[in-house]
Scaffold this motif. Structure first.
Motif, mmCIF file in Angstrom:
data_model
loop_
_atom_site.group_PDB
_atom_site.id
_atom_site.type_symbol
_atom_site.label_atom_id
_atom_site.label_comp_id
_atom_site.label_asym_id
_atom_site.label_seq_id
_atom_site.Cartn_x
_atom_site.Cartn_y
_atom_site.Cartn_z
ATOM 1 N N THR A 138 0.850 -1.187 0.000
ATOM 2 C CA THR A 138 0.000 0.000 0.000
ATOM 3 C C THR A 138 0.882 1.231 0.000
ATOM 4 O O THR A 138 1.971 1.232 0.562
ATOM 5 C CB THR A 138 -0.919 0.025 1.235
ATOM 6 O OG1 THR A 138 -0.122 -0.054 2.403
ATOM 7 C CG2 THR A 138 -1.900 -1.136 1.213
ATOM 8 N N THR A 139 0.382 2.259 -0.635
ATOM 9 C CA THR A 139 1.084 3.528 -0.684
ATOM 10 C C THR A 139 0.231 4.553 0.050
ATOM 11 O O THR A 139 -0.972 4.648 -0.187
ATOM 12 C CB THR A 139 1.286 3.974 -2.148
ATOM 13 O OG1 THR A 139 1.999 2.961 -2.829
ATOM 14 C CG2 THR A 139 2.052 5.274 -2.213
ATOM 15 N N HIS A 140 0.849 5.280 0.964
ATOM 16 C CA HIS A 140 0.142 6.321 1.703
ATOM 17 C C HIS A 140 0.623 7.670 1.201
ATOM 18 O O HIS A 140 1.794 7.993 1.301
ATOM 19 C CB HIS A 140 0.415 6.217 3.206
ATOM 20 C CG HIS A 140 -0.091 4.958 3.819
ATOM 21 N ND1 HIS A 140 -1.414 4.764 4.106
ATOM 22 C CD2 HIS A 140 0.543 3.824 4.187
ATOM 23 C CE1 HIS A 140 -1.577 3.571 4.636
ATOM 24 N NE2 HIS A 140 -0.389 2.978 4.692
ATOM 25 N N ILE A 141 -0.296 8.447 0.670
ATOM 26 C CA ILE A 141 0.018 9.826 0.280
ATOM 27 C C ILE A 141 -1.017 10.706 0.969
ATOM 28 O O ILE A 141 -2.214 10.475 0.865
ATOM 29 C CB ILE A 141 -0.042 10.010 -1.251
ATOM 30 C CG1 ILE A 141 0.988 9.093 -1.917
ATOM 31 C CG2 ILE A 141 0.186 11.464 -1.628
ATOM 32 C CD1 ILE A 141 0.950 9.108 -3.417
ATOM 33 N N LYS A 165 5.072 -6.025 11.112
ATOM 34 C CA LYS A 165 6.288 -6.662 10.572
ATOM 35 C C LYS A 165 6.412 -6.448 9.061
ATOM 36 O O LYS A 165 6.864 -7.315 8.339
ATOM 37 C CB LYS A 165 6.320 -8.163 10.886
ATOM 38 C CG LYS A 165 6.165 -8.510 12.328
ATOM 39 C CD LYS A 165 7.438 -8.288 13.071
ATOM 40 C CE LYS A 165 7.304 -8.858 14.472
ATOM 41 N NZ LYS A 165 7.777 -8.009 15.488
ATOM 42 N N LYS A 166 6.001 -5.289 8.586
ATOM 43 C CA LYS A 166 6.126 -4.950 7.169
ATOM 44 C C LYS A 166 7.280 -3.967 6.990
ATOM 45 O O LYS A 166 7.670 -3.276 7.933
ATOM 46 C CB LYS A 166 4.832 -4.324 6.652
ATOM 47 C CG LYS A 166 3.660 -5.277 6.652
ATOM 48 C CD LYS A 166 2.426 -4.610 6.110
ATOM 49 C CE LYS A 166 1.260 -5.559 6.110
ATOM 50 N NZ LYS A 166 0.035 -4.887 5.665
ATOM 51 N N ALA A 167 7.798 -3.906 5.789
ATOM 52 C CA ALA A 167 8.879 -2.980 5.472
ATOM 53 C C ALA A 167 8.302 -1.617 5.097
ATOM 54 O O ALA A 167 7.182 -1.525 4.596
ATOM 55 C CB ALA A 167 9.709 -3.514 4.317
ATOM 56 N N VAL A 168 9.080 -0.591 5.351
ATOM 57 C CA VAL A 168 8.653 0.782 5.040
ATOM 58 C C VAL A 168 9.761 1.468 4.265
ATOM 59 O O VAL A 168 10.931 1.379 4.638
ATOM 60 C CB VAL A 168 8.364 1.566 6.352
ATOM 61 C CG1 VAL A 168 8.060 3.016 6.029
ATOM 62 C CG2 VAL A 168 7.241 0.929 7.125
ATOM 63 N N LEU A 169 9.397 2.120 3.166
ATOM 64 C CA LEU A 169 10.332 2.953 2.432
ATOM 65 C C LEU A 169 9.745 4.351 2.452
ATOM 66 O O LEU A 169 8.697 4.604 1.876
ATOM 67 C CB LEU A 169 10.511 2.449 0.989
ATOM 68 C CG LEU A 169 11.392 3.311 0.098
ATOM 69 C CD1 LEU A 169 12.818 3.342 0.638
ATOM 70 C CD2 LEU A 169 11.384 2.785 -1.319
ATOM 71 N N PHE A 170 10.410 5.263 3.144
ATOM 72 C CA PHE A 170 9.929 6.623 3.324
ATOM 73 C C PHE A 170 10.842 7.542 2.548
ATOM 74 O O PHE A 170 12.012 7.691 2.875
ATOM 75 C CB PHE A 170 9.930 6.965 4.831
ATOM 76 C CG PHE A 170 9.310 8.289 5.151
ATOM 77 C CD1 PHE A 170 7.942 8.472 5.070
ATOM 78 C CD2 PHE A 170 10.084 9.358 5.557
ATOM 79 C CE1 PHE A 170 7.360 9.686 5.373
ATOM 80 C CE2 PHE A 170 9.523 10.580 5.869
ATOM 81 C CZ PHE A 170 8.149 10.740 5.778
ATOM 82 N N LEU A 171 10.319 8.154 1.495
ATOM 83 C CA LEU A 171 11.124 9.036 0.632
ATOM 84 C C LEU A 171 10.728 10.481 0.860
ATOM 85 O O LEU A 171 9.551 10.807 0.909
ATOM 86 C CB LEU A 171 10.901 8.678 -0.842
ATOM 87 C CG LEU A 171 11.279 7.261 -1.255
ATOM 88 C CD1 LEU A 171 10.881 7.016 -2.690
ATOM 89 C CD2 LEU A 171 12.766 7.047 -1.080
ATOM 90 N N ILE A 172 11.717 11.320 0.978
ATOM 91 C CA ILE A 172 11.484 12.756 1.170
ATOM 92 C C ILE A 172 12.263 13.489 0.068
ATOM 93 O O ILE A 172 13.433 13.208 -0.146
ATOM 94 C CB ILE A 172 11.989 13.216 2.550
ATOM 95 C CG1 ILE A 172 11.269 12.457 3.650
ATOM 96 C CG2 ILE A 172 11.799 14.710 2.703
ATOM 97 C CD1 ILE A 172 11.819 12.736 5.027
ATOM 98 N N PRO A 173 11.597 14.421 -0.630
ATOM 99 C CA PRO A 173 12.324 15.137 -1.691
ATOM 100 C C PRO A 173 13.388 16.053 -1.138
ATOM 101 O O PRO A 173 13.386 16.450 -0.026
ATOM 102 C CB PRO A 173 11.225 15.929 -2.395
ATOM 103 C CG PRO A 173 10.082 15.992 -1.458
ATOM 104 C CD PRO A 173 10.220 14.834 -0.507
#
Length: 173
Positions: A138-141, A165-173
């Protein structure tokens, strides 16, 4: 026999090759983890491609260097998904950064300095979906004008994902 193309989890300065080739008698999936000799050290690496020795036999015989064997197949099953491998390759090219450095950045820190316990657990690891398990990511915006509510929203979403227990990729510009 197979020839494996591997990204070592170490920073290799440019213009040196970022992907190293080794040989192995076992079949290891793309995304599997192996232990490889690099200089005098033994490092973990991610298998990104493999080909049977018969397909490249002439190239190997004519090459100026000798292929080394891997030290150990830590996990023959794919630990890193193809989607994450594509992300590693893309980020390395986009940011002009060494592949191993990008891979280490995107993987949990334990991959950089693995303990014996971690390696034992990784050997037992098999990736796959259990019946009924939700496989969609899922993508949270979240759009808000004040920064505090955005921060709280993302903190809660990340905390919920980590609790599950899920992975998270948090991108910030």
């Amino acid at each position: 026999m197979h020839i494996l193309s591997i990204i070592p989890l170490i920073k290799i300065s440019f213009p040196s090759p970022q992907i190293l080739d080794y040989f192995c008698s076992e079949e290891i999936e793309i995304g599997g983890i192996v232990q490889i000799p690099v200089g005098s050290r033994k490092l973990l690496g991610i298998v990104i491609a493999w080909v049977s020795l018969e397909q490249r036999k002439l190239e190997v015989k004519r090459s100026a260097f000798e292929l080394k064997p891997i030290e150990e197949a830590v996990c023959r099953k794919a630990v890193i998904s193809r989607r994450h491998l594509k992300l590693i390759l893309w980020a390395s090219q986009y940011y002009c950064s060494p592949l191993g450095l990008v891979a280490r950045t995107l993987l949990p820190q334990i991959f950089s300095r693995p303990t014996k316990k971690f390696l034992q657990e990784l050997r037992l690891y098999t990736i796959g979906c259990r019946q009924g398990e939700n496989t969609k990511s899922t993508t949270h915006i979240y759009w808000a004008t004040d920064g505090k509510s955005k921060t709280e929203f993302y903190e809660n979403a990340i905390r919920d994902s980590l609790d599950d227990k899920k992975a998270v990729l948090f991108l910030i510009p």
